[in-house]
Design a protein around this motif. Structure first.
Motif, PDB file in Angstrom:
ATOM      1  N   GLY A 219      71.608  91.913  50.634  1.00 31.24           N
ATOM      2  CA  GLY A 219      70.779  91.731  49.563  1.00 31.24           C
ATOM      3  C   GLY A 219      71.177  93.007  49.305  1.00 31.24           C
ATOM      4  N   PHE A 220      70.712  93.691  47.889  1.00 29.11           N
ATOM      5  CA  PHE A 220      70.652  95.308  47.642  1.00 29.11           C
ATOM      6  C   PHE A 220      70.003  96.037  48.663  1.00 29.11           C
ATOM      7  N   GLY A 221      70.075  96.884  49.002  1.00 32.69           N
ATOM      8  CA  GLY A 221      69.258  97.917  49.585  1.00 32.69           C
ATOM      9  C   GLY A 221      69.959  97.726  51.214  1.00 32.69           C
ATOM     10  N   GLU A 222      69.687  96.843  51.225  1.00 37.70           N
ATOM     11  CA  GLU A 222      70.008  96.492  53.446  1.00 37.70           C
ATOM     12  C   GLU A 222      71.061  96.793  54.312  1.00 37.70           C
ATOM     13  N   GLN A 223      70.994  97.157  55.301  1.00 39.92           N
ATOM     14  CA  GLN A 223      72.594  97.538  55.876  1.00 39.92           C
ATOM     15  C   GLN A 223      73.183  96.589  56.584  1.00 39.92           C
ATOM     16  N   VAL A 224      74.587  96.478  56.213  1.00 41.97           N
ATOM     17  CA  VAL A 224      75.362  95.014  57.111  1.00 41.97           C
ATOM     18  C   VAL A 224      76.465  95.717  57.726  1.00 41.97           C
ATOM     19  N   ARG A 225      77.077  94.532  58.962  1.00 44.10           N
ATOM     20  CA  ARG A 225      78.247  95.110  59.425  1.00 44.10           C
ATOM     21  C   ARG A 225      79.665  94.277  58.545  1.00 44.10           C
ATOM     22  N   LEU A 226      80.279  95.370  58.540  1.00 40.37           N
ATOM     23  CA  LEU A 226      81.535  95.395  57.998  1.00 40.37           C
ATOM     24  C   LEU A 226      82.270  95.779  58.973  1.00 40.37           C
ATOM     25  N   LYS A 227      83.634  95.058  58.723  1.00 42.58           N
ATOM     26  CA  LYS A 227      84.873  95.532  58.863  1.00 42.58           C
ATOM     27  C   LYS A 227      86.190  96.135  59.007  1.00 42.58           C
ATOM     28  N   ASN A 228      86.220  96.909  58.720  1.00 44.51           N
ATOM     29  CA  ASN A 228      87.480  97.643  57.594  1.00 44.51           C
ATOM     30  C   ASN A 228      89.207  97.074  57.339  1.00 44.51           C
ATOM     31  N   SER A 229      89.203  96.052  56.174  1.00 39.37           N
ATOM     32  CA  SER A 229      90.481  94.520  56.102  1.00 39.37           C
ATOM     33  C   SER A 229      91.652  96.118  56.740  1.00 39.37           C
ATOM     34  N   GLU A 230      91.802  97.331  56.685  1.00 39.06           N
ATOM     35  CA  GLU A 230      93.272  98.027  57.246  1.00 39.06           C
ATOM     36  C   GLU A 230      93.190  98.301  58.976  1.00 39.06           C
ATOM     37  N   SER A 231      91.837  98.998  58.759  1.00 35.39           N
ATOM     38  CA  SER A 231      92.266  99.262  60.635  1.00 35.39           C
ATOM     39  C   SER A 231      91.303  98.288  62.048  1.00 35.39           C
ATOM     40  N   GLY A 232      90.602  97.325  60.831  1.00 37.18           N
ATOM     41  CA  GLY A 232      89.498  96.479  61.650  1.00 37.18           C
ATOM     42  C   GLY A 232      89.048  97.270  62.288  1.00 37.18           C
ATOM     43  N   ARG A 233      88.365  98.586  62.239  1.00 34.23           N
ATOM     44  CA  ARG A 233      87.126  99.320  62.477  1.00 34.23           C
ATOM     45  C   ARG A 233      86.053  98.276  62.055  1.00 34.23           C
ATOM     46  N   SER A 234      85.250  98.664  62.946  1.00 33.49           N
ATOM     47  CA  SER A 234      83.971  98.025  62.270  1.00 33.49           C
ATOM     48  C   SER A 234      82.804  99.247  61.518  1.00 33.49           C
ATOM     49  N   LEU A 235      81.836  99.136  61.118  1.00 30.92           N
ATOM     50  CA  LEU A 235      81.402  99.626  60.278  1.00 30.92           C
ATOM     51  C   LEU A 235      80.004 100.033  59.633  1.00 30.92           C
ATOM     52  N   VAL A 236      79.082 100.603  59.061  1.00 37.94           N
ATOM     53  CA  VAL A 236      77.975  99.878  58.872  1.00 37.94           C
ATOM     54  C   VAL A 236      77.703 100.193  58.005  1.00 37.94           C
ATOM     55  N   ALA A 237      77.600  99.574  56.518  1.00 32.30           N
ATOM     56  CA  ALA A 237      76.868 100.196  54.650  1.00 32.30           C
ATOM     57  C   ALA A 237      75.564  99.785  54.426  1.00 32.30           C
ATOM     58  N   VAL A 238      75.393 100.523  53.168  1.00 33.09           N
ATOM     59  CA  VAL A 238      74.401 100.509  52.577  1.00 33.09           C
ATOM     60  C   VAL A 238      74.657  99.120  51.653  1.00 33.09           C
ATOM     61  N   ILE A 239      74.219  97.814  50.844  1.00 31.70           N
ATOM     62  CA  ILE A 239      74.604  97.170  50.079  1.00 31.70           C
ATOM     63  C   ILE A 239      74.072  98.291  48.936  1.00 31.70           C
ATOM     64  N   THR A 240      75.059  98.807  47.754  1.00 33.30           N
ATOM     65  CA  THR A 240      74.611  99.016  46.422  1.00 33.30           C
ATOM     66  C   THR A 240      74.772  98.443  45.252  1.00 33.30           C
ATOM     67  N   GLY A 241      74.824  96.941  45.616  1.00 25.72           N
ATOM     68  CA  GLY A 241      75.665  96.079  43.712  1.00 25.72           C
ATOM     69  C   GLY A 241      76.714  94.782  44.216  1.00 25.72           C
ATOM     70  N   PRO A 242      76.689  94.283  43.580  1.00 26.07           N
ATOM     71  CA  PRO A 242      77.072  92.767  44.006  1.00 26.07           C
ATOM     72  C   PRO A 242      78.693  93.321  44.854  1.00 26.07           C
ATOM     73  N   ASN A 243      79.766  92.982  46.005  1.00 23.80           N
ATOM     74  CA  ASN A 243      80.691  93.377  46.290  1.00 23.80           C
ATOM     75  C   ASN A 243      80.568  94.694  47.460  1.00 23.80           C
ATOM     76  N   THR A 244      79.669  95.560  46.710  1.00 26.53           N
ATOM     77  CA  THR A 244      79.465  97.105  46.593  1.00 26.53           C
ATOM     78  C   THR A 244      78.627  97.318  47.895  1.00 26.53           C
ATOM     79  N   ALA A 245      78.868  98.557  48.033  1.00 26.90           N
ATOM     80  CA  ALA A 245      78.199  99.218  50.090  1.00 26.90           C
ATOM     81  C   ALA A 245      78.869 100.872  49.729  1.00 26.90           C
ATOM     82  N   ARG A 246      77.951 101.168  50.139  1.00 28.33           N
ATOM     83  CA  ARG A 246      78.112 103.092  50.887  1.00 28.33           C
ATOM     84  C   ARG A 246      77.907 102.712  51.864  1.00 28.33           C
ATOM     85  N   VAL A 247      78.403 104.325  52.439  1.00 26.44           N
ATOM     86  CA  VAL A 247      78.740 104.709  54.080  1.00 26.44           C
ATOM     87  C   VAL A 247      77.601 105.810  53.551  1.00 26.44           C
ATOM     88  N   ARG A 248      76.613 105.522  54.703  1.00 24.46           N
ATOM     89  CA  ARG A 248      75.737 107.116  54.294  1.00 24.46           C
ATOM     90  C   ARG A 248      76.213 108.169  54.953  1.00 24.46           C
TER      91      ARG A 248
END
Length: 248
Positions: A219-248
């Motif tokens: 949900g909004f403001g929560e941290q989620v785990r993501l996988k870079n679609s090009e490199s396959g690397r994992s990252l953690v980002a904060v959700i900022t809206g519908p299907n959008t997130a920001r890396v701190r």
């Protein structure tokens, strides 16, 4: 005790039986002015000494207007054969008759003195403008303010439009229905398996965007785990809206 009814019309006899032992009088009946008033006073005097009626403001309920009470030539006999009922049995031996008199509490208050029930209090609520389906991401524009009674629900409604941000419905909401706290939950902005637009460097003099796959719901403001679609690397980002997130 068997109840006797006057030998008159069948309709009157049926009513007599339906009323239950209201009176038993011997015929013929003689009309006598003041007969009932005398009996009423006698009953009230007796009730003042009866334990079941002591200390109460009583009055005698008048009998059926079609009854003419025959004056008793002997001393009236009074008792209360049915303690659970507010009635007094009056018997006369000459002429022979008996009558059940109902006692009520005082006089009824006049219509002017009766206190009208208070109107239910009105509370400000937010009601849906139209039908909203379960899972709808809410916004203040979907609701209008209204006033309605809320017996027992005063603390369960949402009245501040500012709270209708980043929340979704957990059940269908019909038009003009008040929005309650248990109708909503934090909205799921990102779902597992969906593509997310991720930004990085904002406010640091550069901005990078990339696409990633969500590995979990959030949900909004929560941290989620993501996988870079090009490199396959994992990252953690904060959700900022519908299907959008920001890396701190």
């Amino acid at each position: 005790m068997q109840m006797l009814c006057p030998k008159i019309s069948d309709t009157y006899r049926t009513q007599c039986l339906r009323w239950g032992a209201v009176f038993v009088l011997s015929l013929p009946w003689a009309a006598q002015a003041g007969a009932f008033e005398d009996l009423e006073q006698e009953v009230l005097r007796w009730a003042q000494t009866a334990p079941a009626f002591q200390g109460r403001n009583l009055r005698v309920a008048p009998p059926d207007s079609r009854i003419n009470l025959q004056t008793c030539q002997q001393k009236l006999q009074l008792d209360q054969p049915f303690p659970v009922q507010p009635s007094v049995r009056v018997r006369c031996s000459q002429p022979q008759w008996q009558l059940f008199v109902t006692l009520t509490n005082g006089s009824e208050p006049s219509a002017l003195n009766r206190v009208a029930p208070a109107a239910p209090a009105l509370h400000k609520v937010l009601v849906a403008k139209e039908m909203l389906k379960r899972g709808t991401l809410l916004s203040p524009a979907m609701f209008v303010e209204a006033e309605m009674p809320l017996p027992g629900m005063e603390n369960q409604v949402i009245v501040d439009p500012k709270l209708l941000v980043n929340v979704e419905l957990v059940r269908d909401l019909t038009p003009n229905s008040p929005l309650r706290t248990y109708d909503v939950k934090a909205a799921v902005m990102v779902r597992r398996g969906q593509e997310v637009q991720v930004s990085a460097g904002q406010g640091q003099g550069f901005l990078i965007t990339l696409r990633a796959e969500a590995l979990q719901d959030g949900g909004f403001g929560e941290q989620v785990r993501l996988k870079n679609s090009e490199s396959g690397r994992s990252l953690v980002a904060v959700i900022t809206g519908p299907n959008t997130a920001r890396v701190r």
